[in-house]
Design a protein around this motif. Structure first.
Motif, mmCIF file in Angstrom:
data_model
loop_
_atom_site.group_PDB
_atom_site.id
_atom_site.type_symbol
_atom_site.label_atom_id
_atom_site.label_comp_id
_atom_site.label_asym_id
_atom_site.label_seq_id
_atom_site.Cartn_x
_atom_site.Cartn_y
_atom_site.Cartn_z
ATOM 1 N N ARG A 158 -29.806 -15.722 24.008
ATOM 2 C CA ARG A 158 -31.098 -16.324 24.346
ATOM 3 C C ARG A 158 -32.246 -15.359 24.066
ATOM 4 N NH1 ARG A 158 -31.246 -20.996 27.258
ATOM 5 N NH2 ARG A 158 -29.242 -21.793 27.915
ATOM 6 N N LEU A 159 -32.059 -14.100 24.410
ATOM 7 C CA LEU A 159 -33.122 -13.118 24.190
ATOM 8 C C LEU A 159 -33.309 -12.839 22.702
ATOM 9 C CD1 LEU A 159 -32.407 -10.679 27.152
ATOM 10 C CD2 LEU A 159 -34.221 -12.399 26.983
ATOM 11 N N GLU A 160 -32.235 -12.814 21.945
ATOM 12 C CA GLU A 160 -32.328 -12.597 20.495
ATOM 13 C C GLU A 160 -33.087 -13.743 19.839
ATOM 14 O OE1 GLU A 160 -32.041 -10.782 16.863
ATOM 15 O OE2 GLU A 160 -31.514 -9.930 18.800
ATOM 16 N N ALA A 161 -32.856 -14.950 20.313
ATOM 17 C CA ALA A 161 -33.535 -16.115 19.739
ATOM 18 C C ALA A 161 -35.041 -16.082 19.991
ATOM 19 C CB ALA A 161 -32.946 -17.395 20.326
ATOM 20 N N HIS A 162 -35.471 -15.373 21.010
ATOM 21 C CA HIS A 162 -36.894 -15.308 21.352
ATOM 22 C C HIS A 162 -37.597 -14.070 20.798
ATOM 23 C CE1 HIS A 162 -35.722 -18.385 24.261
ATOM 24 N NE2 HIS A 162 -36.968 -18.792 24.112
ATOM 25 N N ARG A 163 -36.860 -13.186 20.153
ATOM 26 C CA ARG A 163 -37.492 -11.981 19.592
ATOM 27 C C ARG A 163 -38.231 -12.326 18.324
ATOM 28 N NH1 ARG A 163 -33.095 -7.485 19.143
ATOM 29 N NH2 ARG A 163 -34.858 -6.252 18.492
ATOM 30 N N PRO A 164 -39.355 -11.673 18.092
ATOM 31 C CA PRO A 164 -40.082 -11.926 16.834
ATOM 32 C C PRO A 164 -39.198 -11.641 15.624
ATOM 33 C CG PRO A 164 -41.395 -10.603 18.349
ATOM 34 C CD PRO A 164 -40.015 -10.713 18.929
ATOM 35 N N THR A 165 -39.425 -12.333 14.534
ATOM 36 C CA THR A 165 -38.605 -12.218 13.331
ATOM 37 C C THR A 165 -38.598 -10.798 12.788
ATOM 38 O OG1 THR A 165 -39.230 -14.478 12.818
ATOM 39 C CG2 THR A 165 -38.170 -13.224 11.076
ATOM 40 N N GLU A 166 -39.766 -10.117 12.758
ATOM 41 C CA GLU A 166 -39.821 -8.764 12.195
ATOM 42 C C GLU A 166 -39.017 -7.773 13.030
ATOM 43 O OE1 GLU A 166 -43.388 -9.326 14.826
ATOM 44 O OE2 GLU A 166 -42.582 -10.414 13.113
#
Length: 170
Positions: A158-166
């Protein structure tokens, strides 16, 4: 001049109340249930305050009391309570205010099942080992380990999905 038991109790609540409220919030996932857990624990504590000899262990007693109360409630309900609106924000003076600015962590933690959330809070916030958690929750040690692993896996996803792409691409 020695302080009265009433004064000592009030001083304890004033000094540790906010921390205990955060602990209740981590266990329950919402402010109302956290307040109920804390209130019940403090009522029990106040009744026996004059008999307490080890004042250095009072906070641990309250935390354990809150965890046990949460577990009793959790066992009775056995259902996830979903909330539509996130709880109110903490005051800016709160030490955890910077964490609450971003709802991602709270939402990810709230999305976990009750048992996974309880295991993670007891392990990482209370720093209990697997055997202590198993006894406290009334489950097998292997269940503690599997619930922790599944809960962490879910949180990471869940946290990875919310991290900015860069940030993800580094």
């Amino acid at each position: 001049m020695s302080e009265t038991p009433d004064e000592a109790f009030v001083q304890f609540v004033q000094a540790r109340g906010a921390s205990l409220m955060r602990y209740g919030y981590l266990l329950s996932g919402n402010e109302a249930d956290a307040a109920d857990l804390l209130q019940d624990a403090l009522i029990g504590l106040r009744g026996g305050w004059a008999r307490i000899r080890r004042r250095d262990a009072v906070e641990a007693y309250v935390r354990r009391s809150m965890a046990r109360q949460y577990i009793r409630i959790w066992r009775r309900r056995r259902q996830e309570q979903l909330v539509e609106v996130p709880p109110d924000r903490a005051s800016p003076q709160d030490a955890f205010a910077h964490v609450e600015v971003d709802d991602t962590l709270w939402n990810a933690l709230r999305a976990l099942g009750r048992r996974q959330r309880a295991v993670l809070v007891l392990r990482y916030y209370e720093q209990l080992d697997d055997d202590e958690i198993a006894v406290l929750l009334g489950i097998a040690r292997s269940t503690v380990r599997s619930q922790a692993a599944r809960g962490l896996e879910t949180l990471r996803a869940r946290l990875e999905a919310h991290r900015p792409t860069e940030v993800r691409s580094r």
